[in-house]
Design an enzyme around this catalytic site. Structure first.
Site, mmCIF file in Angstrom:
data_model
loop_
_atom_site.group_PDB
_atom_site.id
_atom_site.type_symbol
_atom_site.label_atom_id
_atom_site.label_comp_id
_atom_site.label_asym_id
_atom_site.label_seq_id
_atom_site.Cartn_x
_atom_site.Cartn_y
_atom_site.Cartn_z
ATOM 1 N N TYR A 48 0.818 -1.250 0.011
ATOM 2 C CA TYR A 48 -0.016 -0.002 0.177
ATOM 3 C C TYR A 48 0.866 1.284 0.002
ATOM 4 O O TYR A 48 1.339 1.585 1.143
ATOM 5 C CB TYR A 48 -1.076 0.016 1.377
ATOM 6 C CG TYR A 48 -1.812 -1.213 1.380
ATOM 7 C CD1 TYR A 48 -2.223 -1.893 0.147
ATOM 8 C CD2 TYR A 48 -2.344 -1.533 2.524
ATOM 9 C CE1 TYR A 48 -3.088 -2.900 0.310
ATOM 10 C CE2 TYR A 48 -3.357 -2.532 2.748
ATOM 11 C CZ TYR A 48 -3.679 -3.459 1.402
ATOM 12 O OH TYR A 48 -4.573 -4.478 1.674
ATOM 13 N N HIS A 133 0.153 -12.313 1.674
ATOM 14 C CA HIS A 133 -0.501 -11.337 0.715
ATOM 15 C C HIS A 133 -0.578 -11.864 -0.712
ATOM 16 O O HIS A 133 0.436 -11.906 -1.430
ATOM 17 C CB HIS A 133 0.112 -10.035 0.532
ATOM 18 C CG HIS A 133 -0.980 -9.105 0.414
ATOM 19 N ND1 HIS A 133 -0.457 -7.468 0.161
ATOM 20 C CD2 HIS A 133 -2.095 -8.900 -0.040
ATOM 21 C CE1 HIS A 133 -1.230 -6.687 -0.277
ATOM 22 N NE2 HIS A 133 -2.474 -7.542 -0.399
#
Length: 322
Positions: A48, A133
């Site tokens: 992010y 992830h």
């Protein structure tokens, strides 16, 4: 570790300038508003904003008692310096300079490096939960490297829990079968428009005692407003899906409920789900989402959606209604 997640969590991709830039001050105020609204679960990732989300979140959370919140981050993408990219923009949806490259790495060494660097960016001495992830194309490597490494870290008390964060249901179910993970973050697969998590994943998690966190409750935007949007899972929504969302919104309105209120209420009502994480670009958006999460949805709404063929009859949606 006994995970105690607030029913509503703050997803922190927006703190990494997802889609457009926000200031450090806005990011800090967003976390502060989440705290004031009773949110005690915060989820971030190196992905992010090429680490910006972790930097901002850690700076904001240092104002609060560490034992009073749960923090998760992710492994699988290692950030490497990209000297030639400092004057370019990131090409994965974040309004940040491309000063780093993401490199897939689900090896043991990659996991340890990623977590160490995350702690440095966060400025904290520990995280509570670590997710693998998006290992969609790296199943074997994650199974051999990432998951055993995280299991060892959990058993040593370095982290509290580990799991996977993914946008599908098939591979997470396999990870539940083949590892002793504690938690799953499942994005977009248990929503008003899409409930495949009911087929296998949620029952399996219930049987194995795996905690479920739901992300993507608005399916990328189509369910985020009273009138359905046009974006579904980060792409333009097909016309038939927009029409389906419109019909759901009409039924919601007849019961005095807005579409995004129902979109949050559905996953929050499922017994397998411990928390629903929602992102926000500013404090006001946090407040709106917190209000939506507190809305009371009458059982008759769910029953009408089922009767109209707009919701699976096996959805666990309210006491006495299924």
């Amino acid at each position: 570790m006994e995970l105690s997640l607030s029913p509503l969590g703050l997803g922190c991709a927006q703190l990494g300038n997802l889609y457009h830039a926000i200031s450090d001050e806005t990011a800090h105020a967003t976390v502060r508003r989440a705290w004031d609204e009773g949110i005690r679960y915060f989820d971030t990732a190196p992905h992010y904003g090429l680490g910006l989300s972790e930097i901002r979140l850690g700076a904001a959370l240092r104002s609060f008692p560490r034992e009073e919140y749960v923090l998760s981050t992710k492994v699988g993408r290692v950030l490497e310096p990209n000297p030639d990219g400092a004057v370019e923009q990131d090409d994965e949806g974040f309004a940040v300079p491309a000063a780093y490259r993401r490199r897939w790495d689900f090896s043991r060494d990659g996991v340890l490096r990623s977590l160490e660097e995350s702690l440095t960016r966060l400025g904290l001495d520990r995280v509570d939960v670590v997710y693998v992830h998006d290992p969609d194309d790296h199943f074997d490597e994650a199974l051999r490297g990432a998951f055993p490494a995280l299991r060892d870290l959990r058993d040593q008390g370095v982290i509290g829990a580990f799991g996977a964060g993914m946008n599908q249901t098939r591979l997470p179910a396999e990870f539940v079968r083949r590892t002793d993970l504690d938690i799953l973050l499942v994005a977009g697969r248990y929503t008003l428009l899409d409930q495949p998590a009911l087929d296998e994943l949620f029952p399996l998690c219930t049987d194995r005692g795996v905690t479920v966190v739901v992300g993507g409750a608005f399916n990328g935007g189509i369910l985020a407003t009273a009138e359905p949007g046009r974006v579904y899972d980060y792409a333009e929504a097909p016309a038939e899906l927009v029409e389906r969302a419109r019909r759901i919104a009409e039924i919601c309105a007849r019961h005095g409920v807005e579409l995004p209120e129902a979109a949050l209420a559905l996953p929050m009502a499922h017994p397998a789900v411990a928390s629903v994480v929602v992102g926000a670009h500013d404090p006001d958006q946090v407040g709106v989402n917190a209000r939506r999460a507190r809305a009371v949805v009458p059982p008759q709404l769910w029953a009408e959606l089922v009767g109209a063929g707009l919701l699976r009859a096996d959805a666990v949606i309210a006491e006495g209604v299924s």
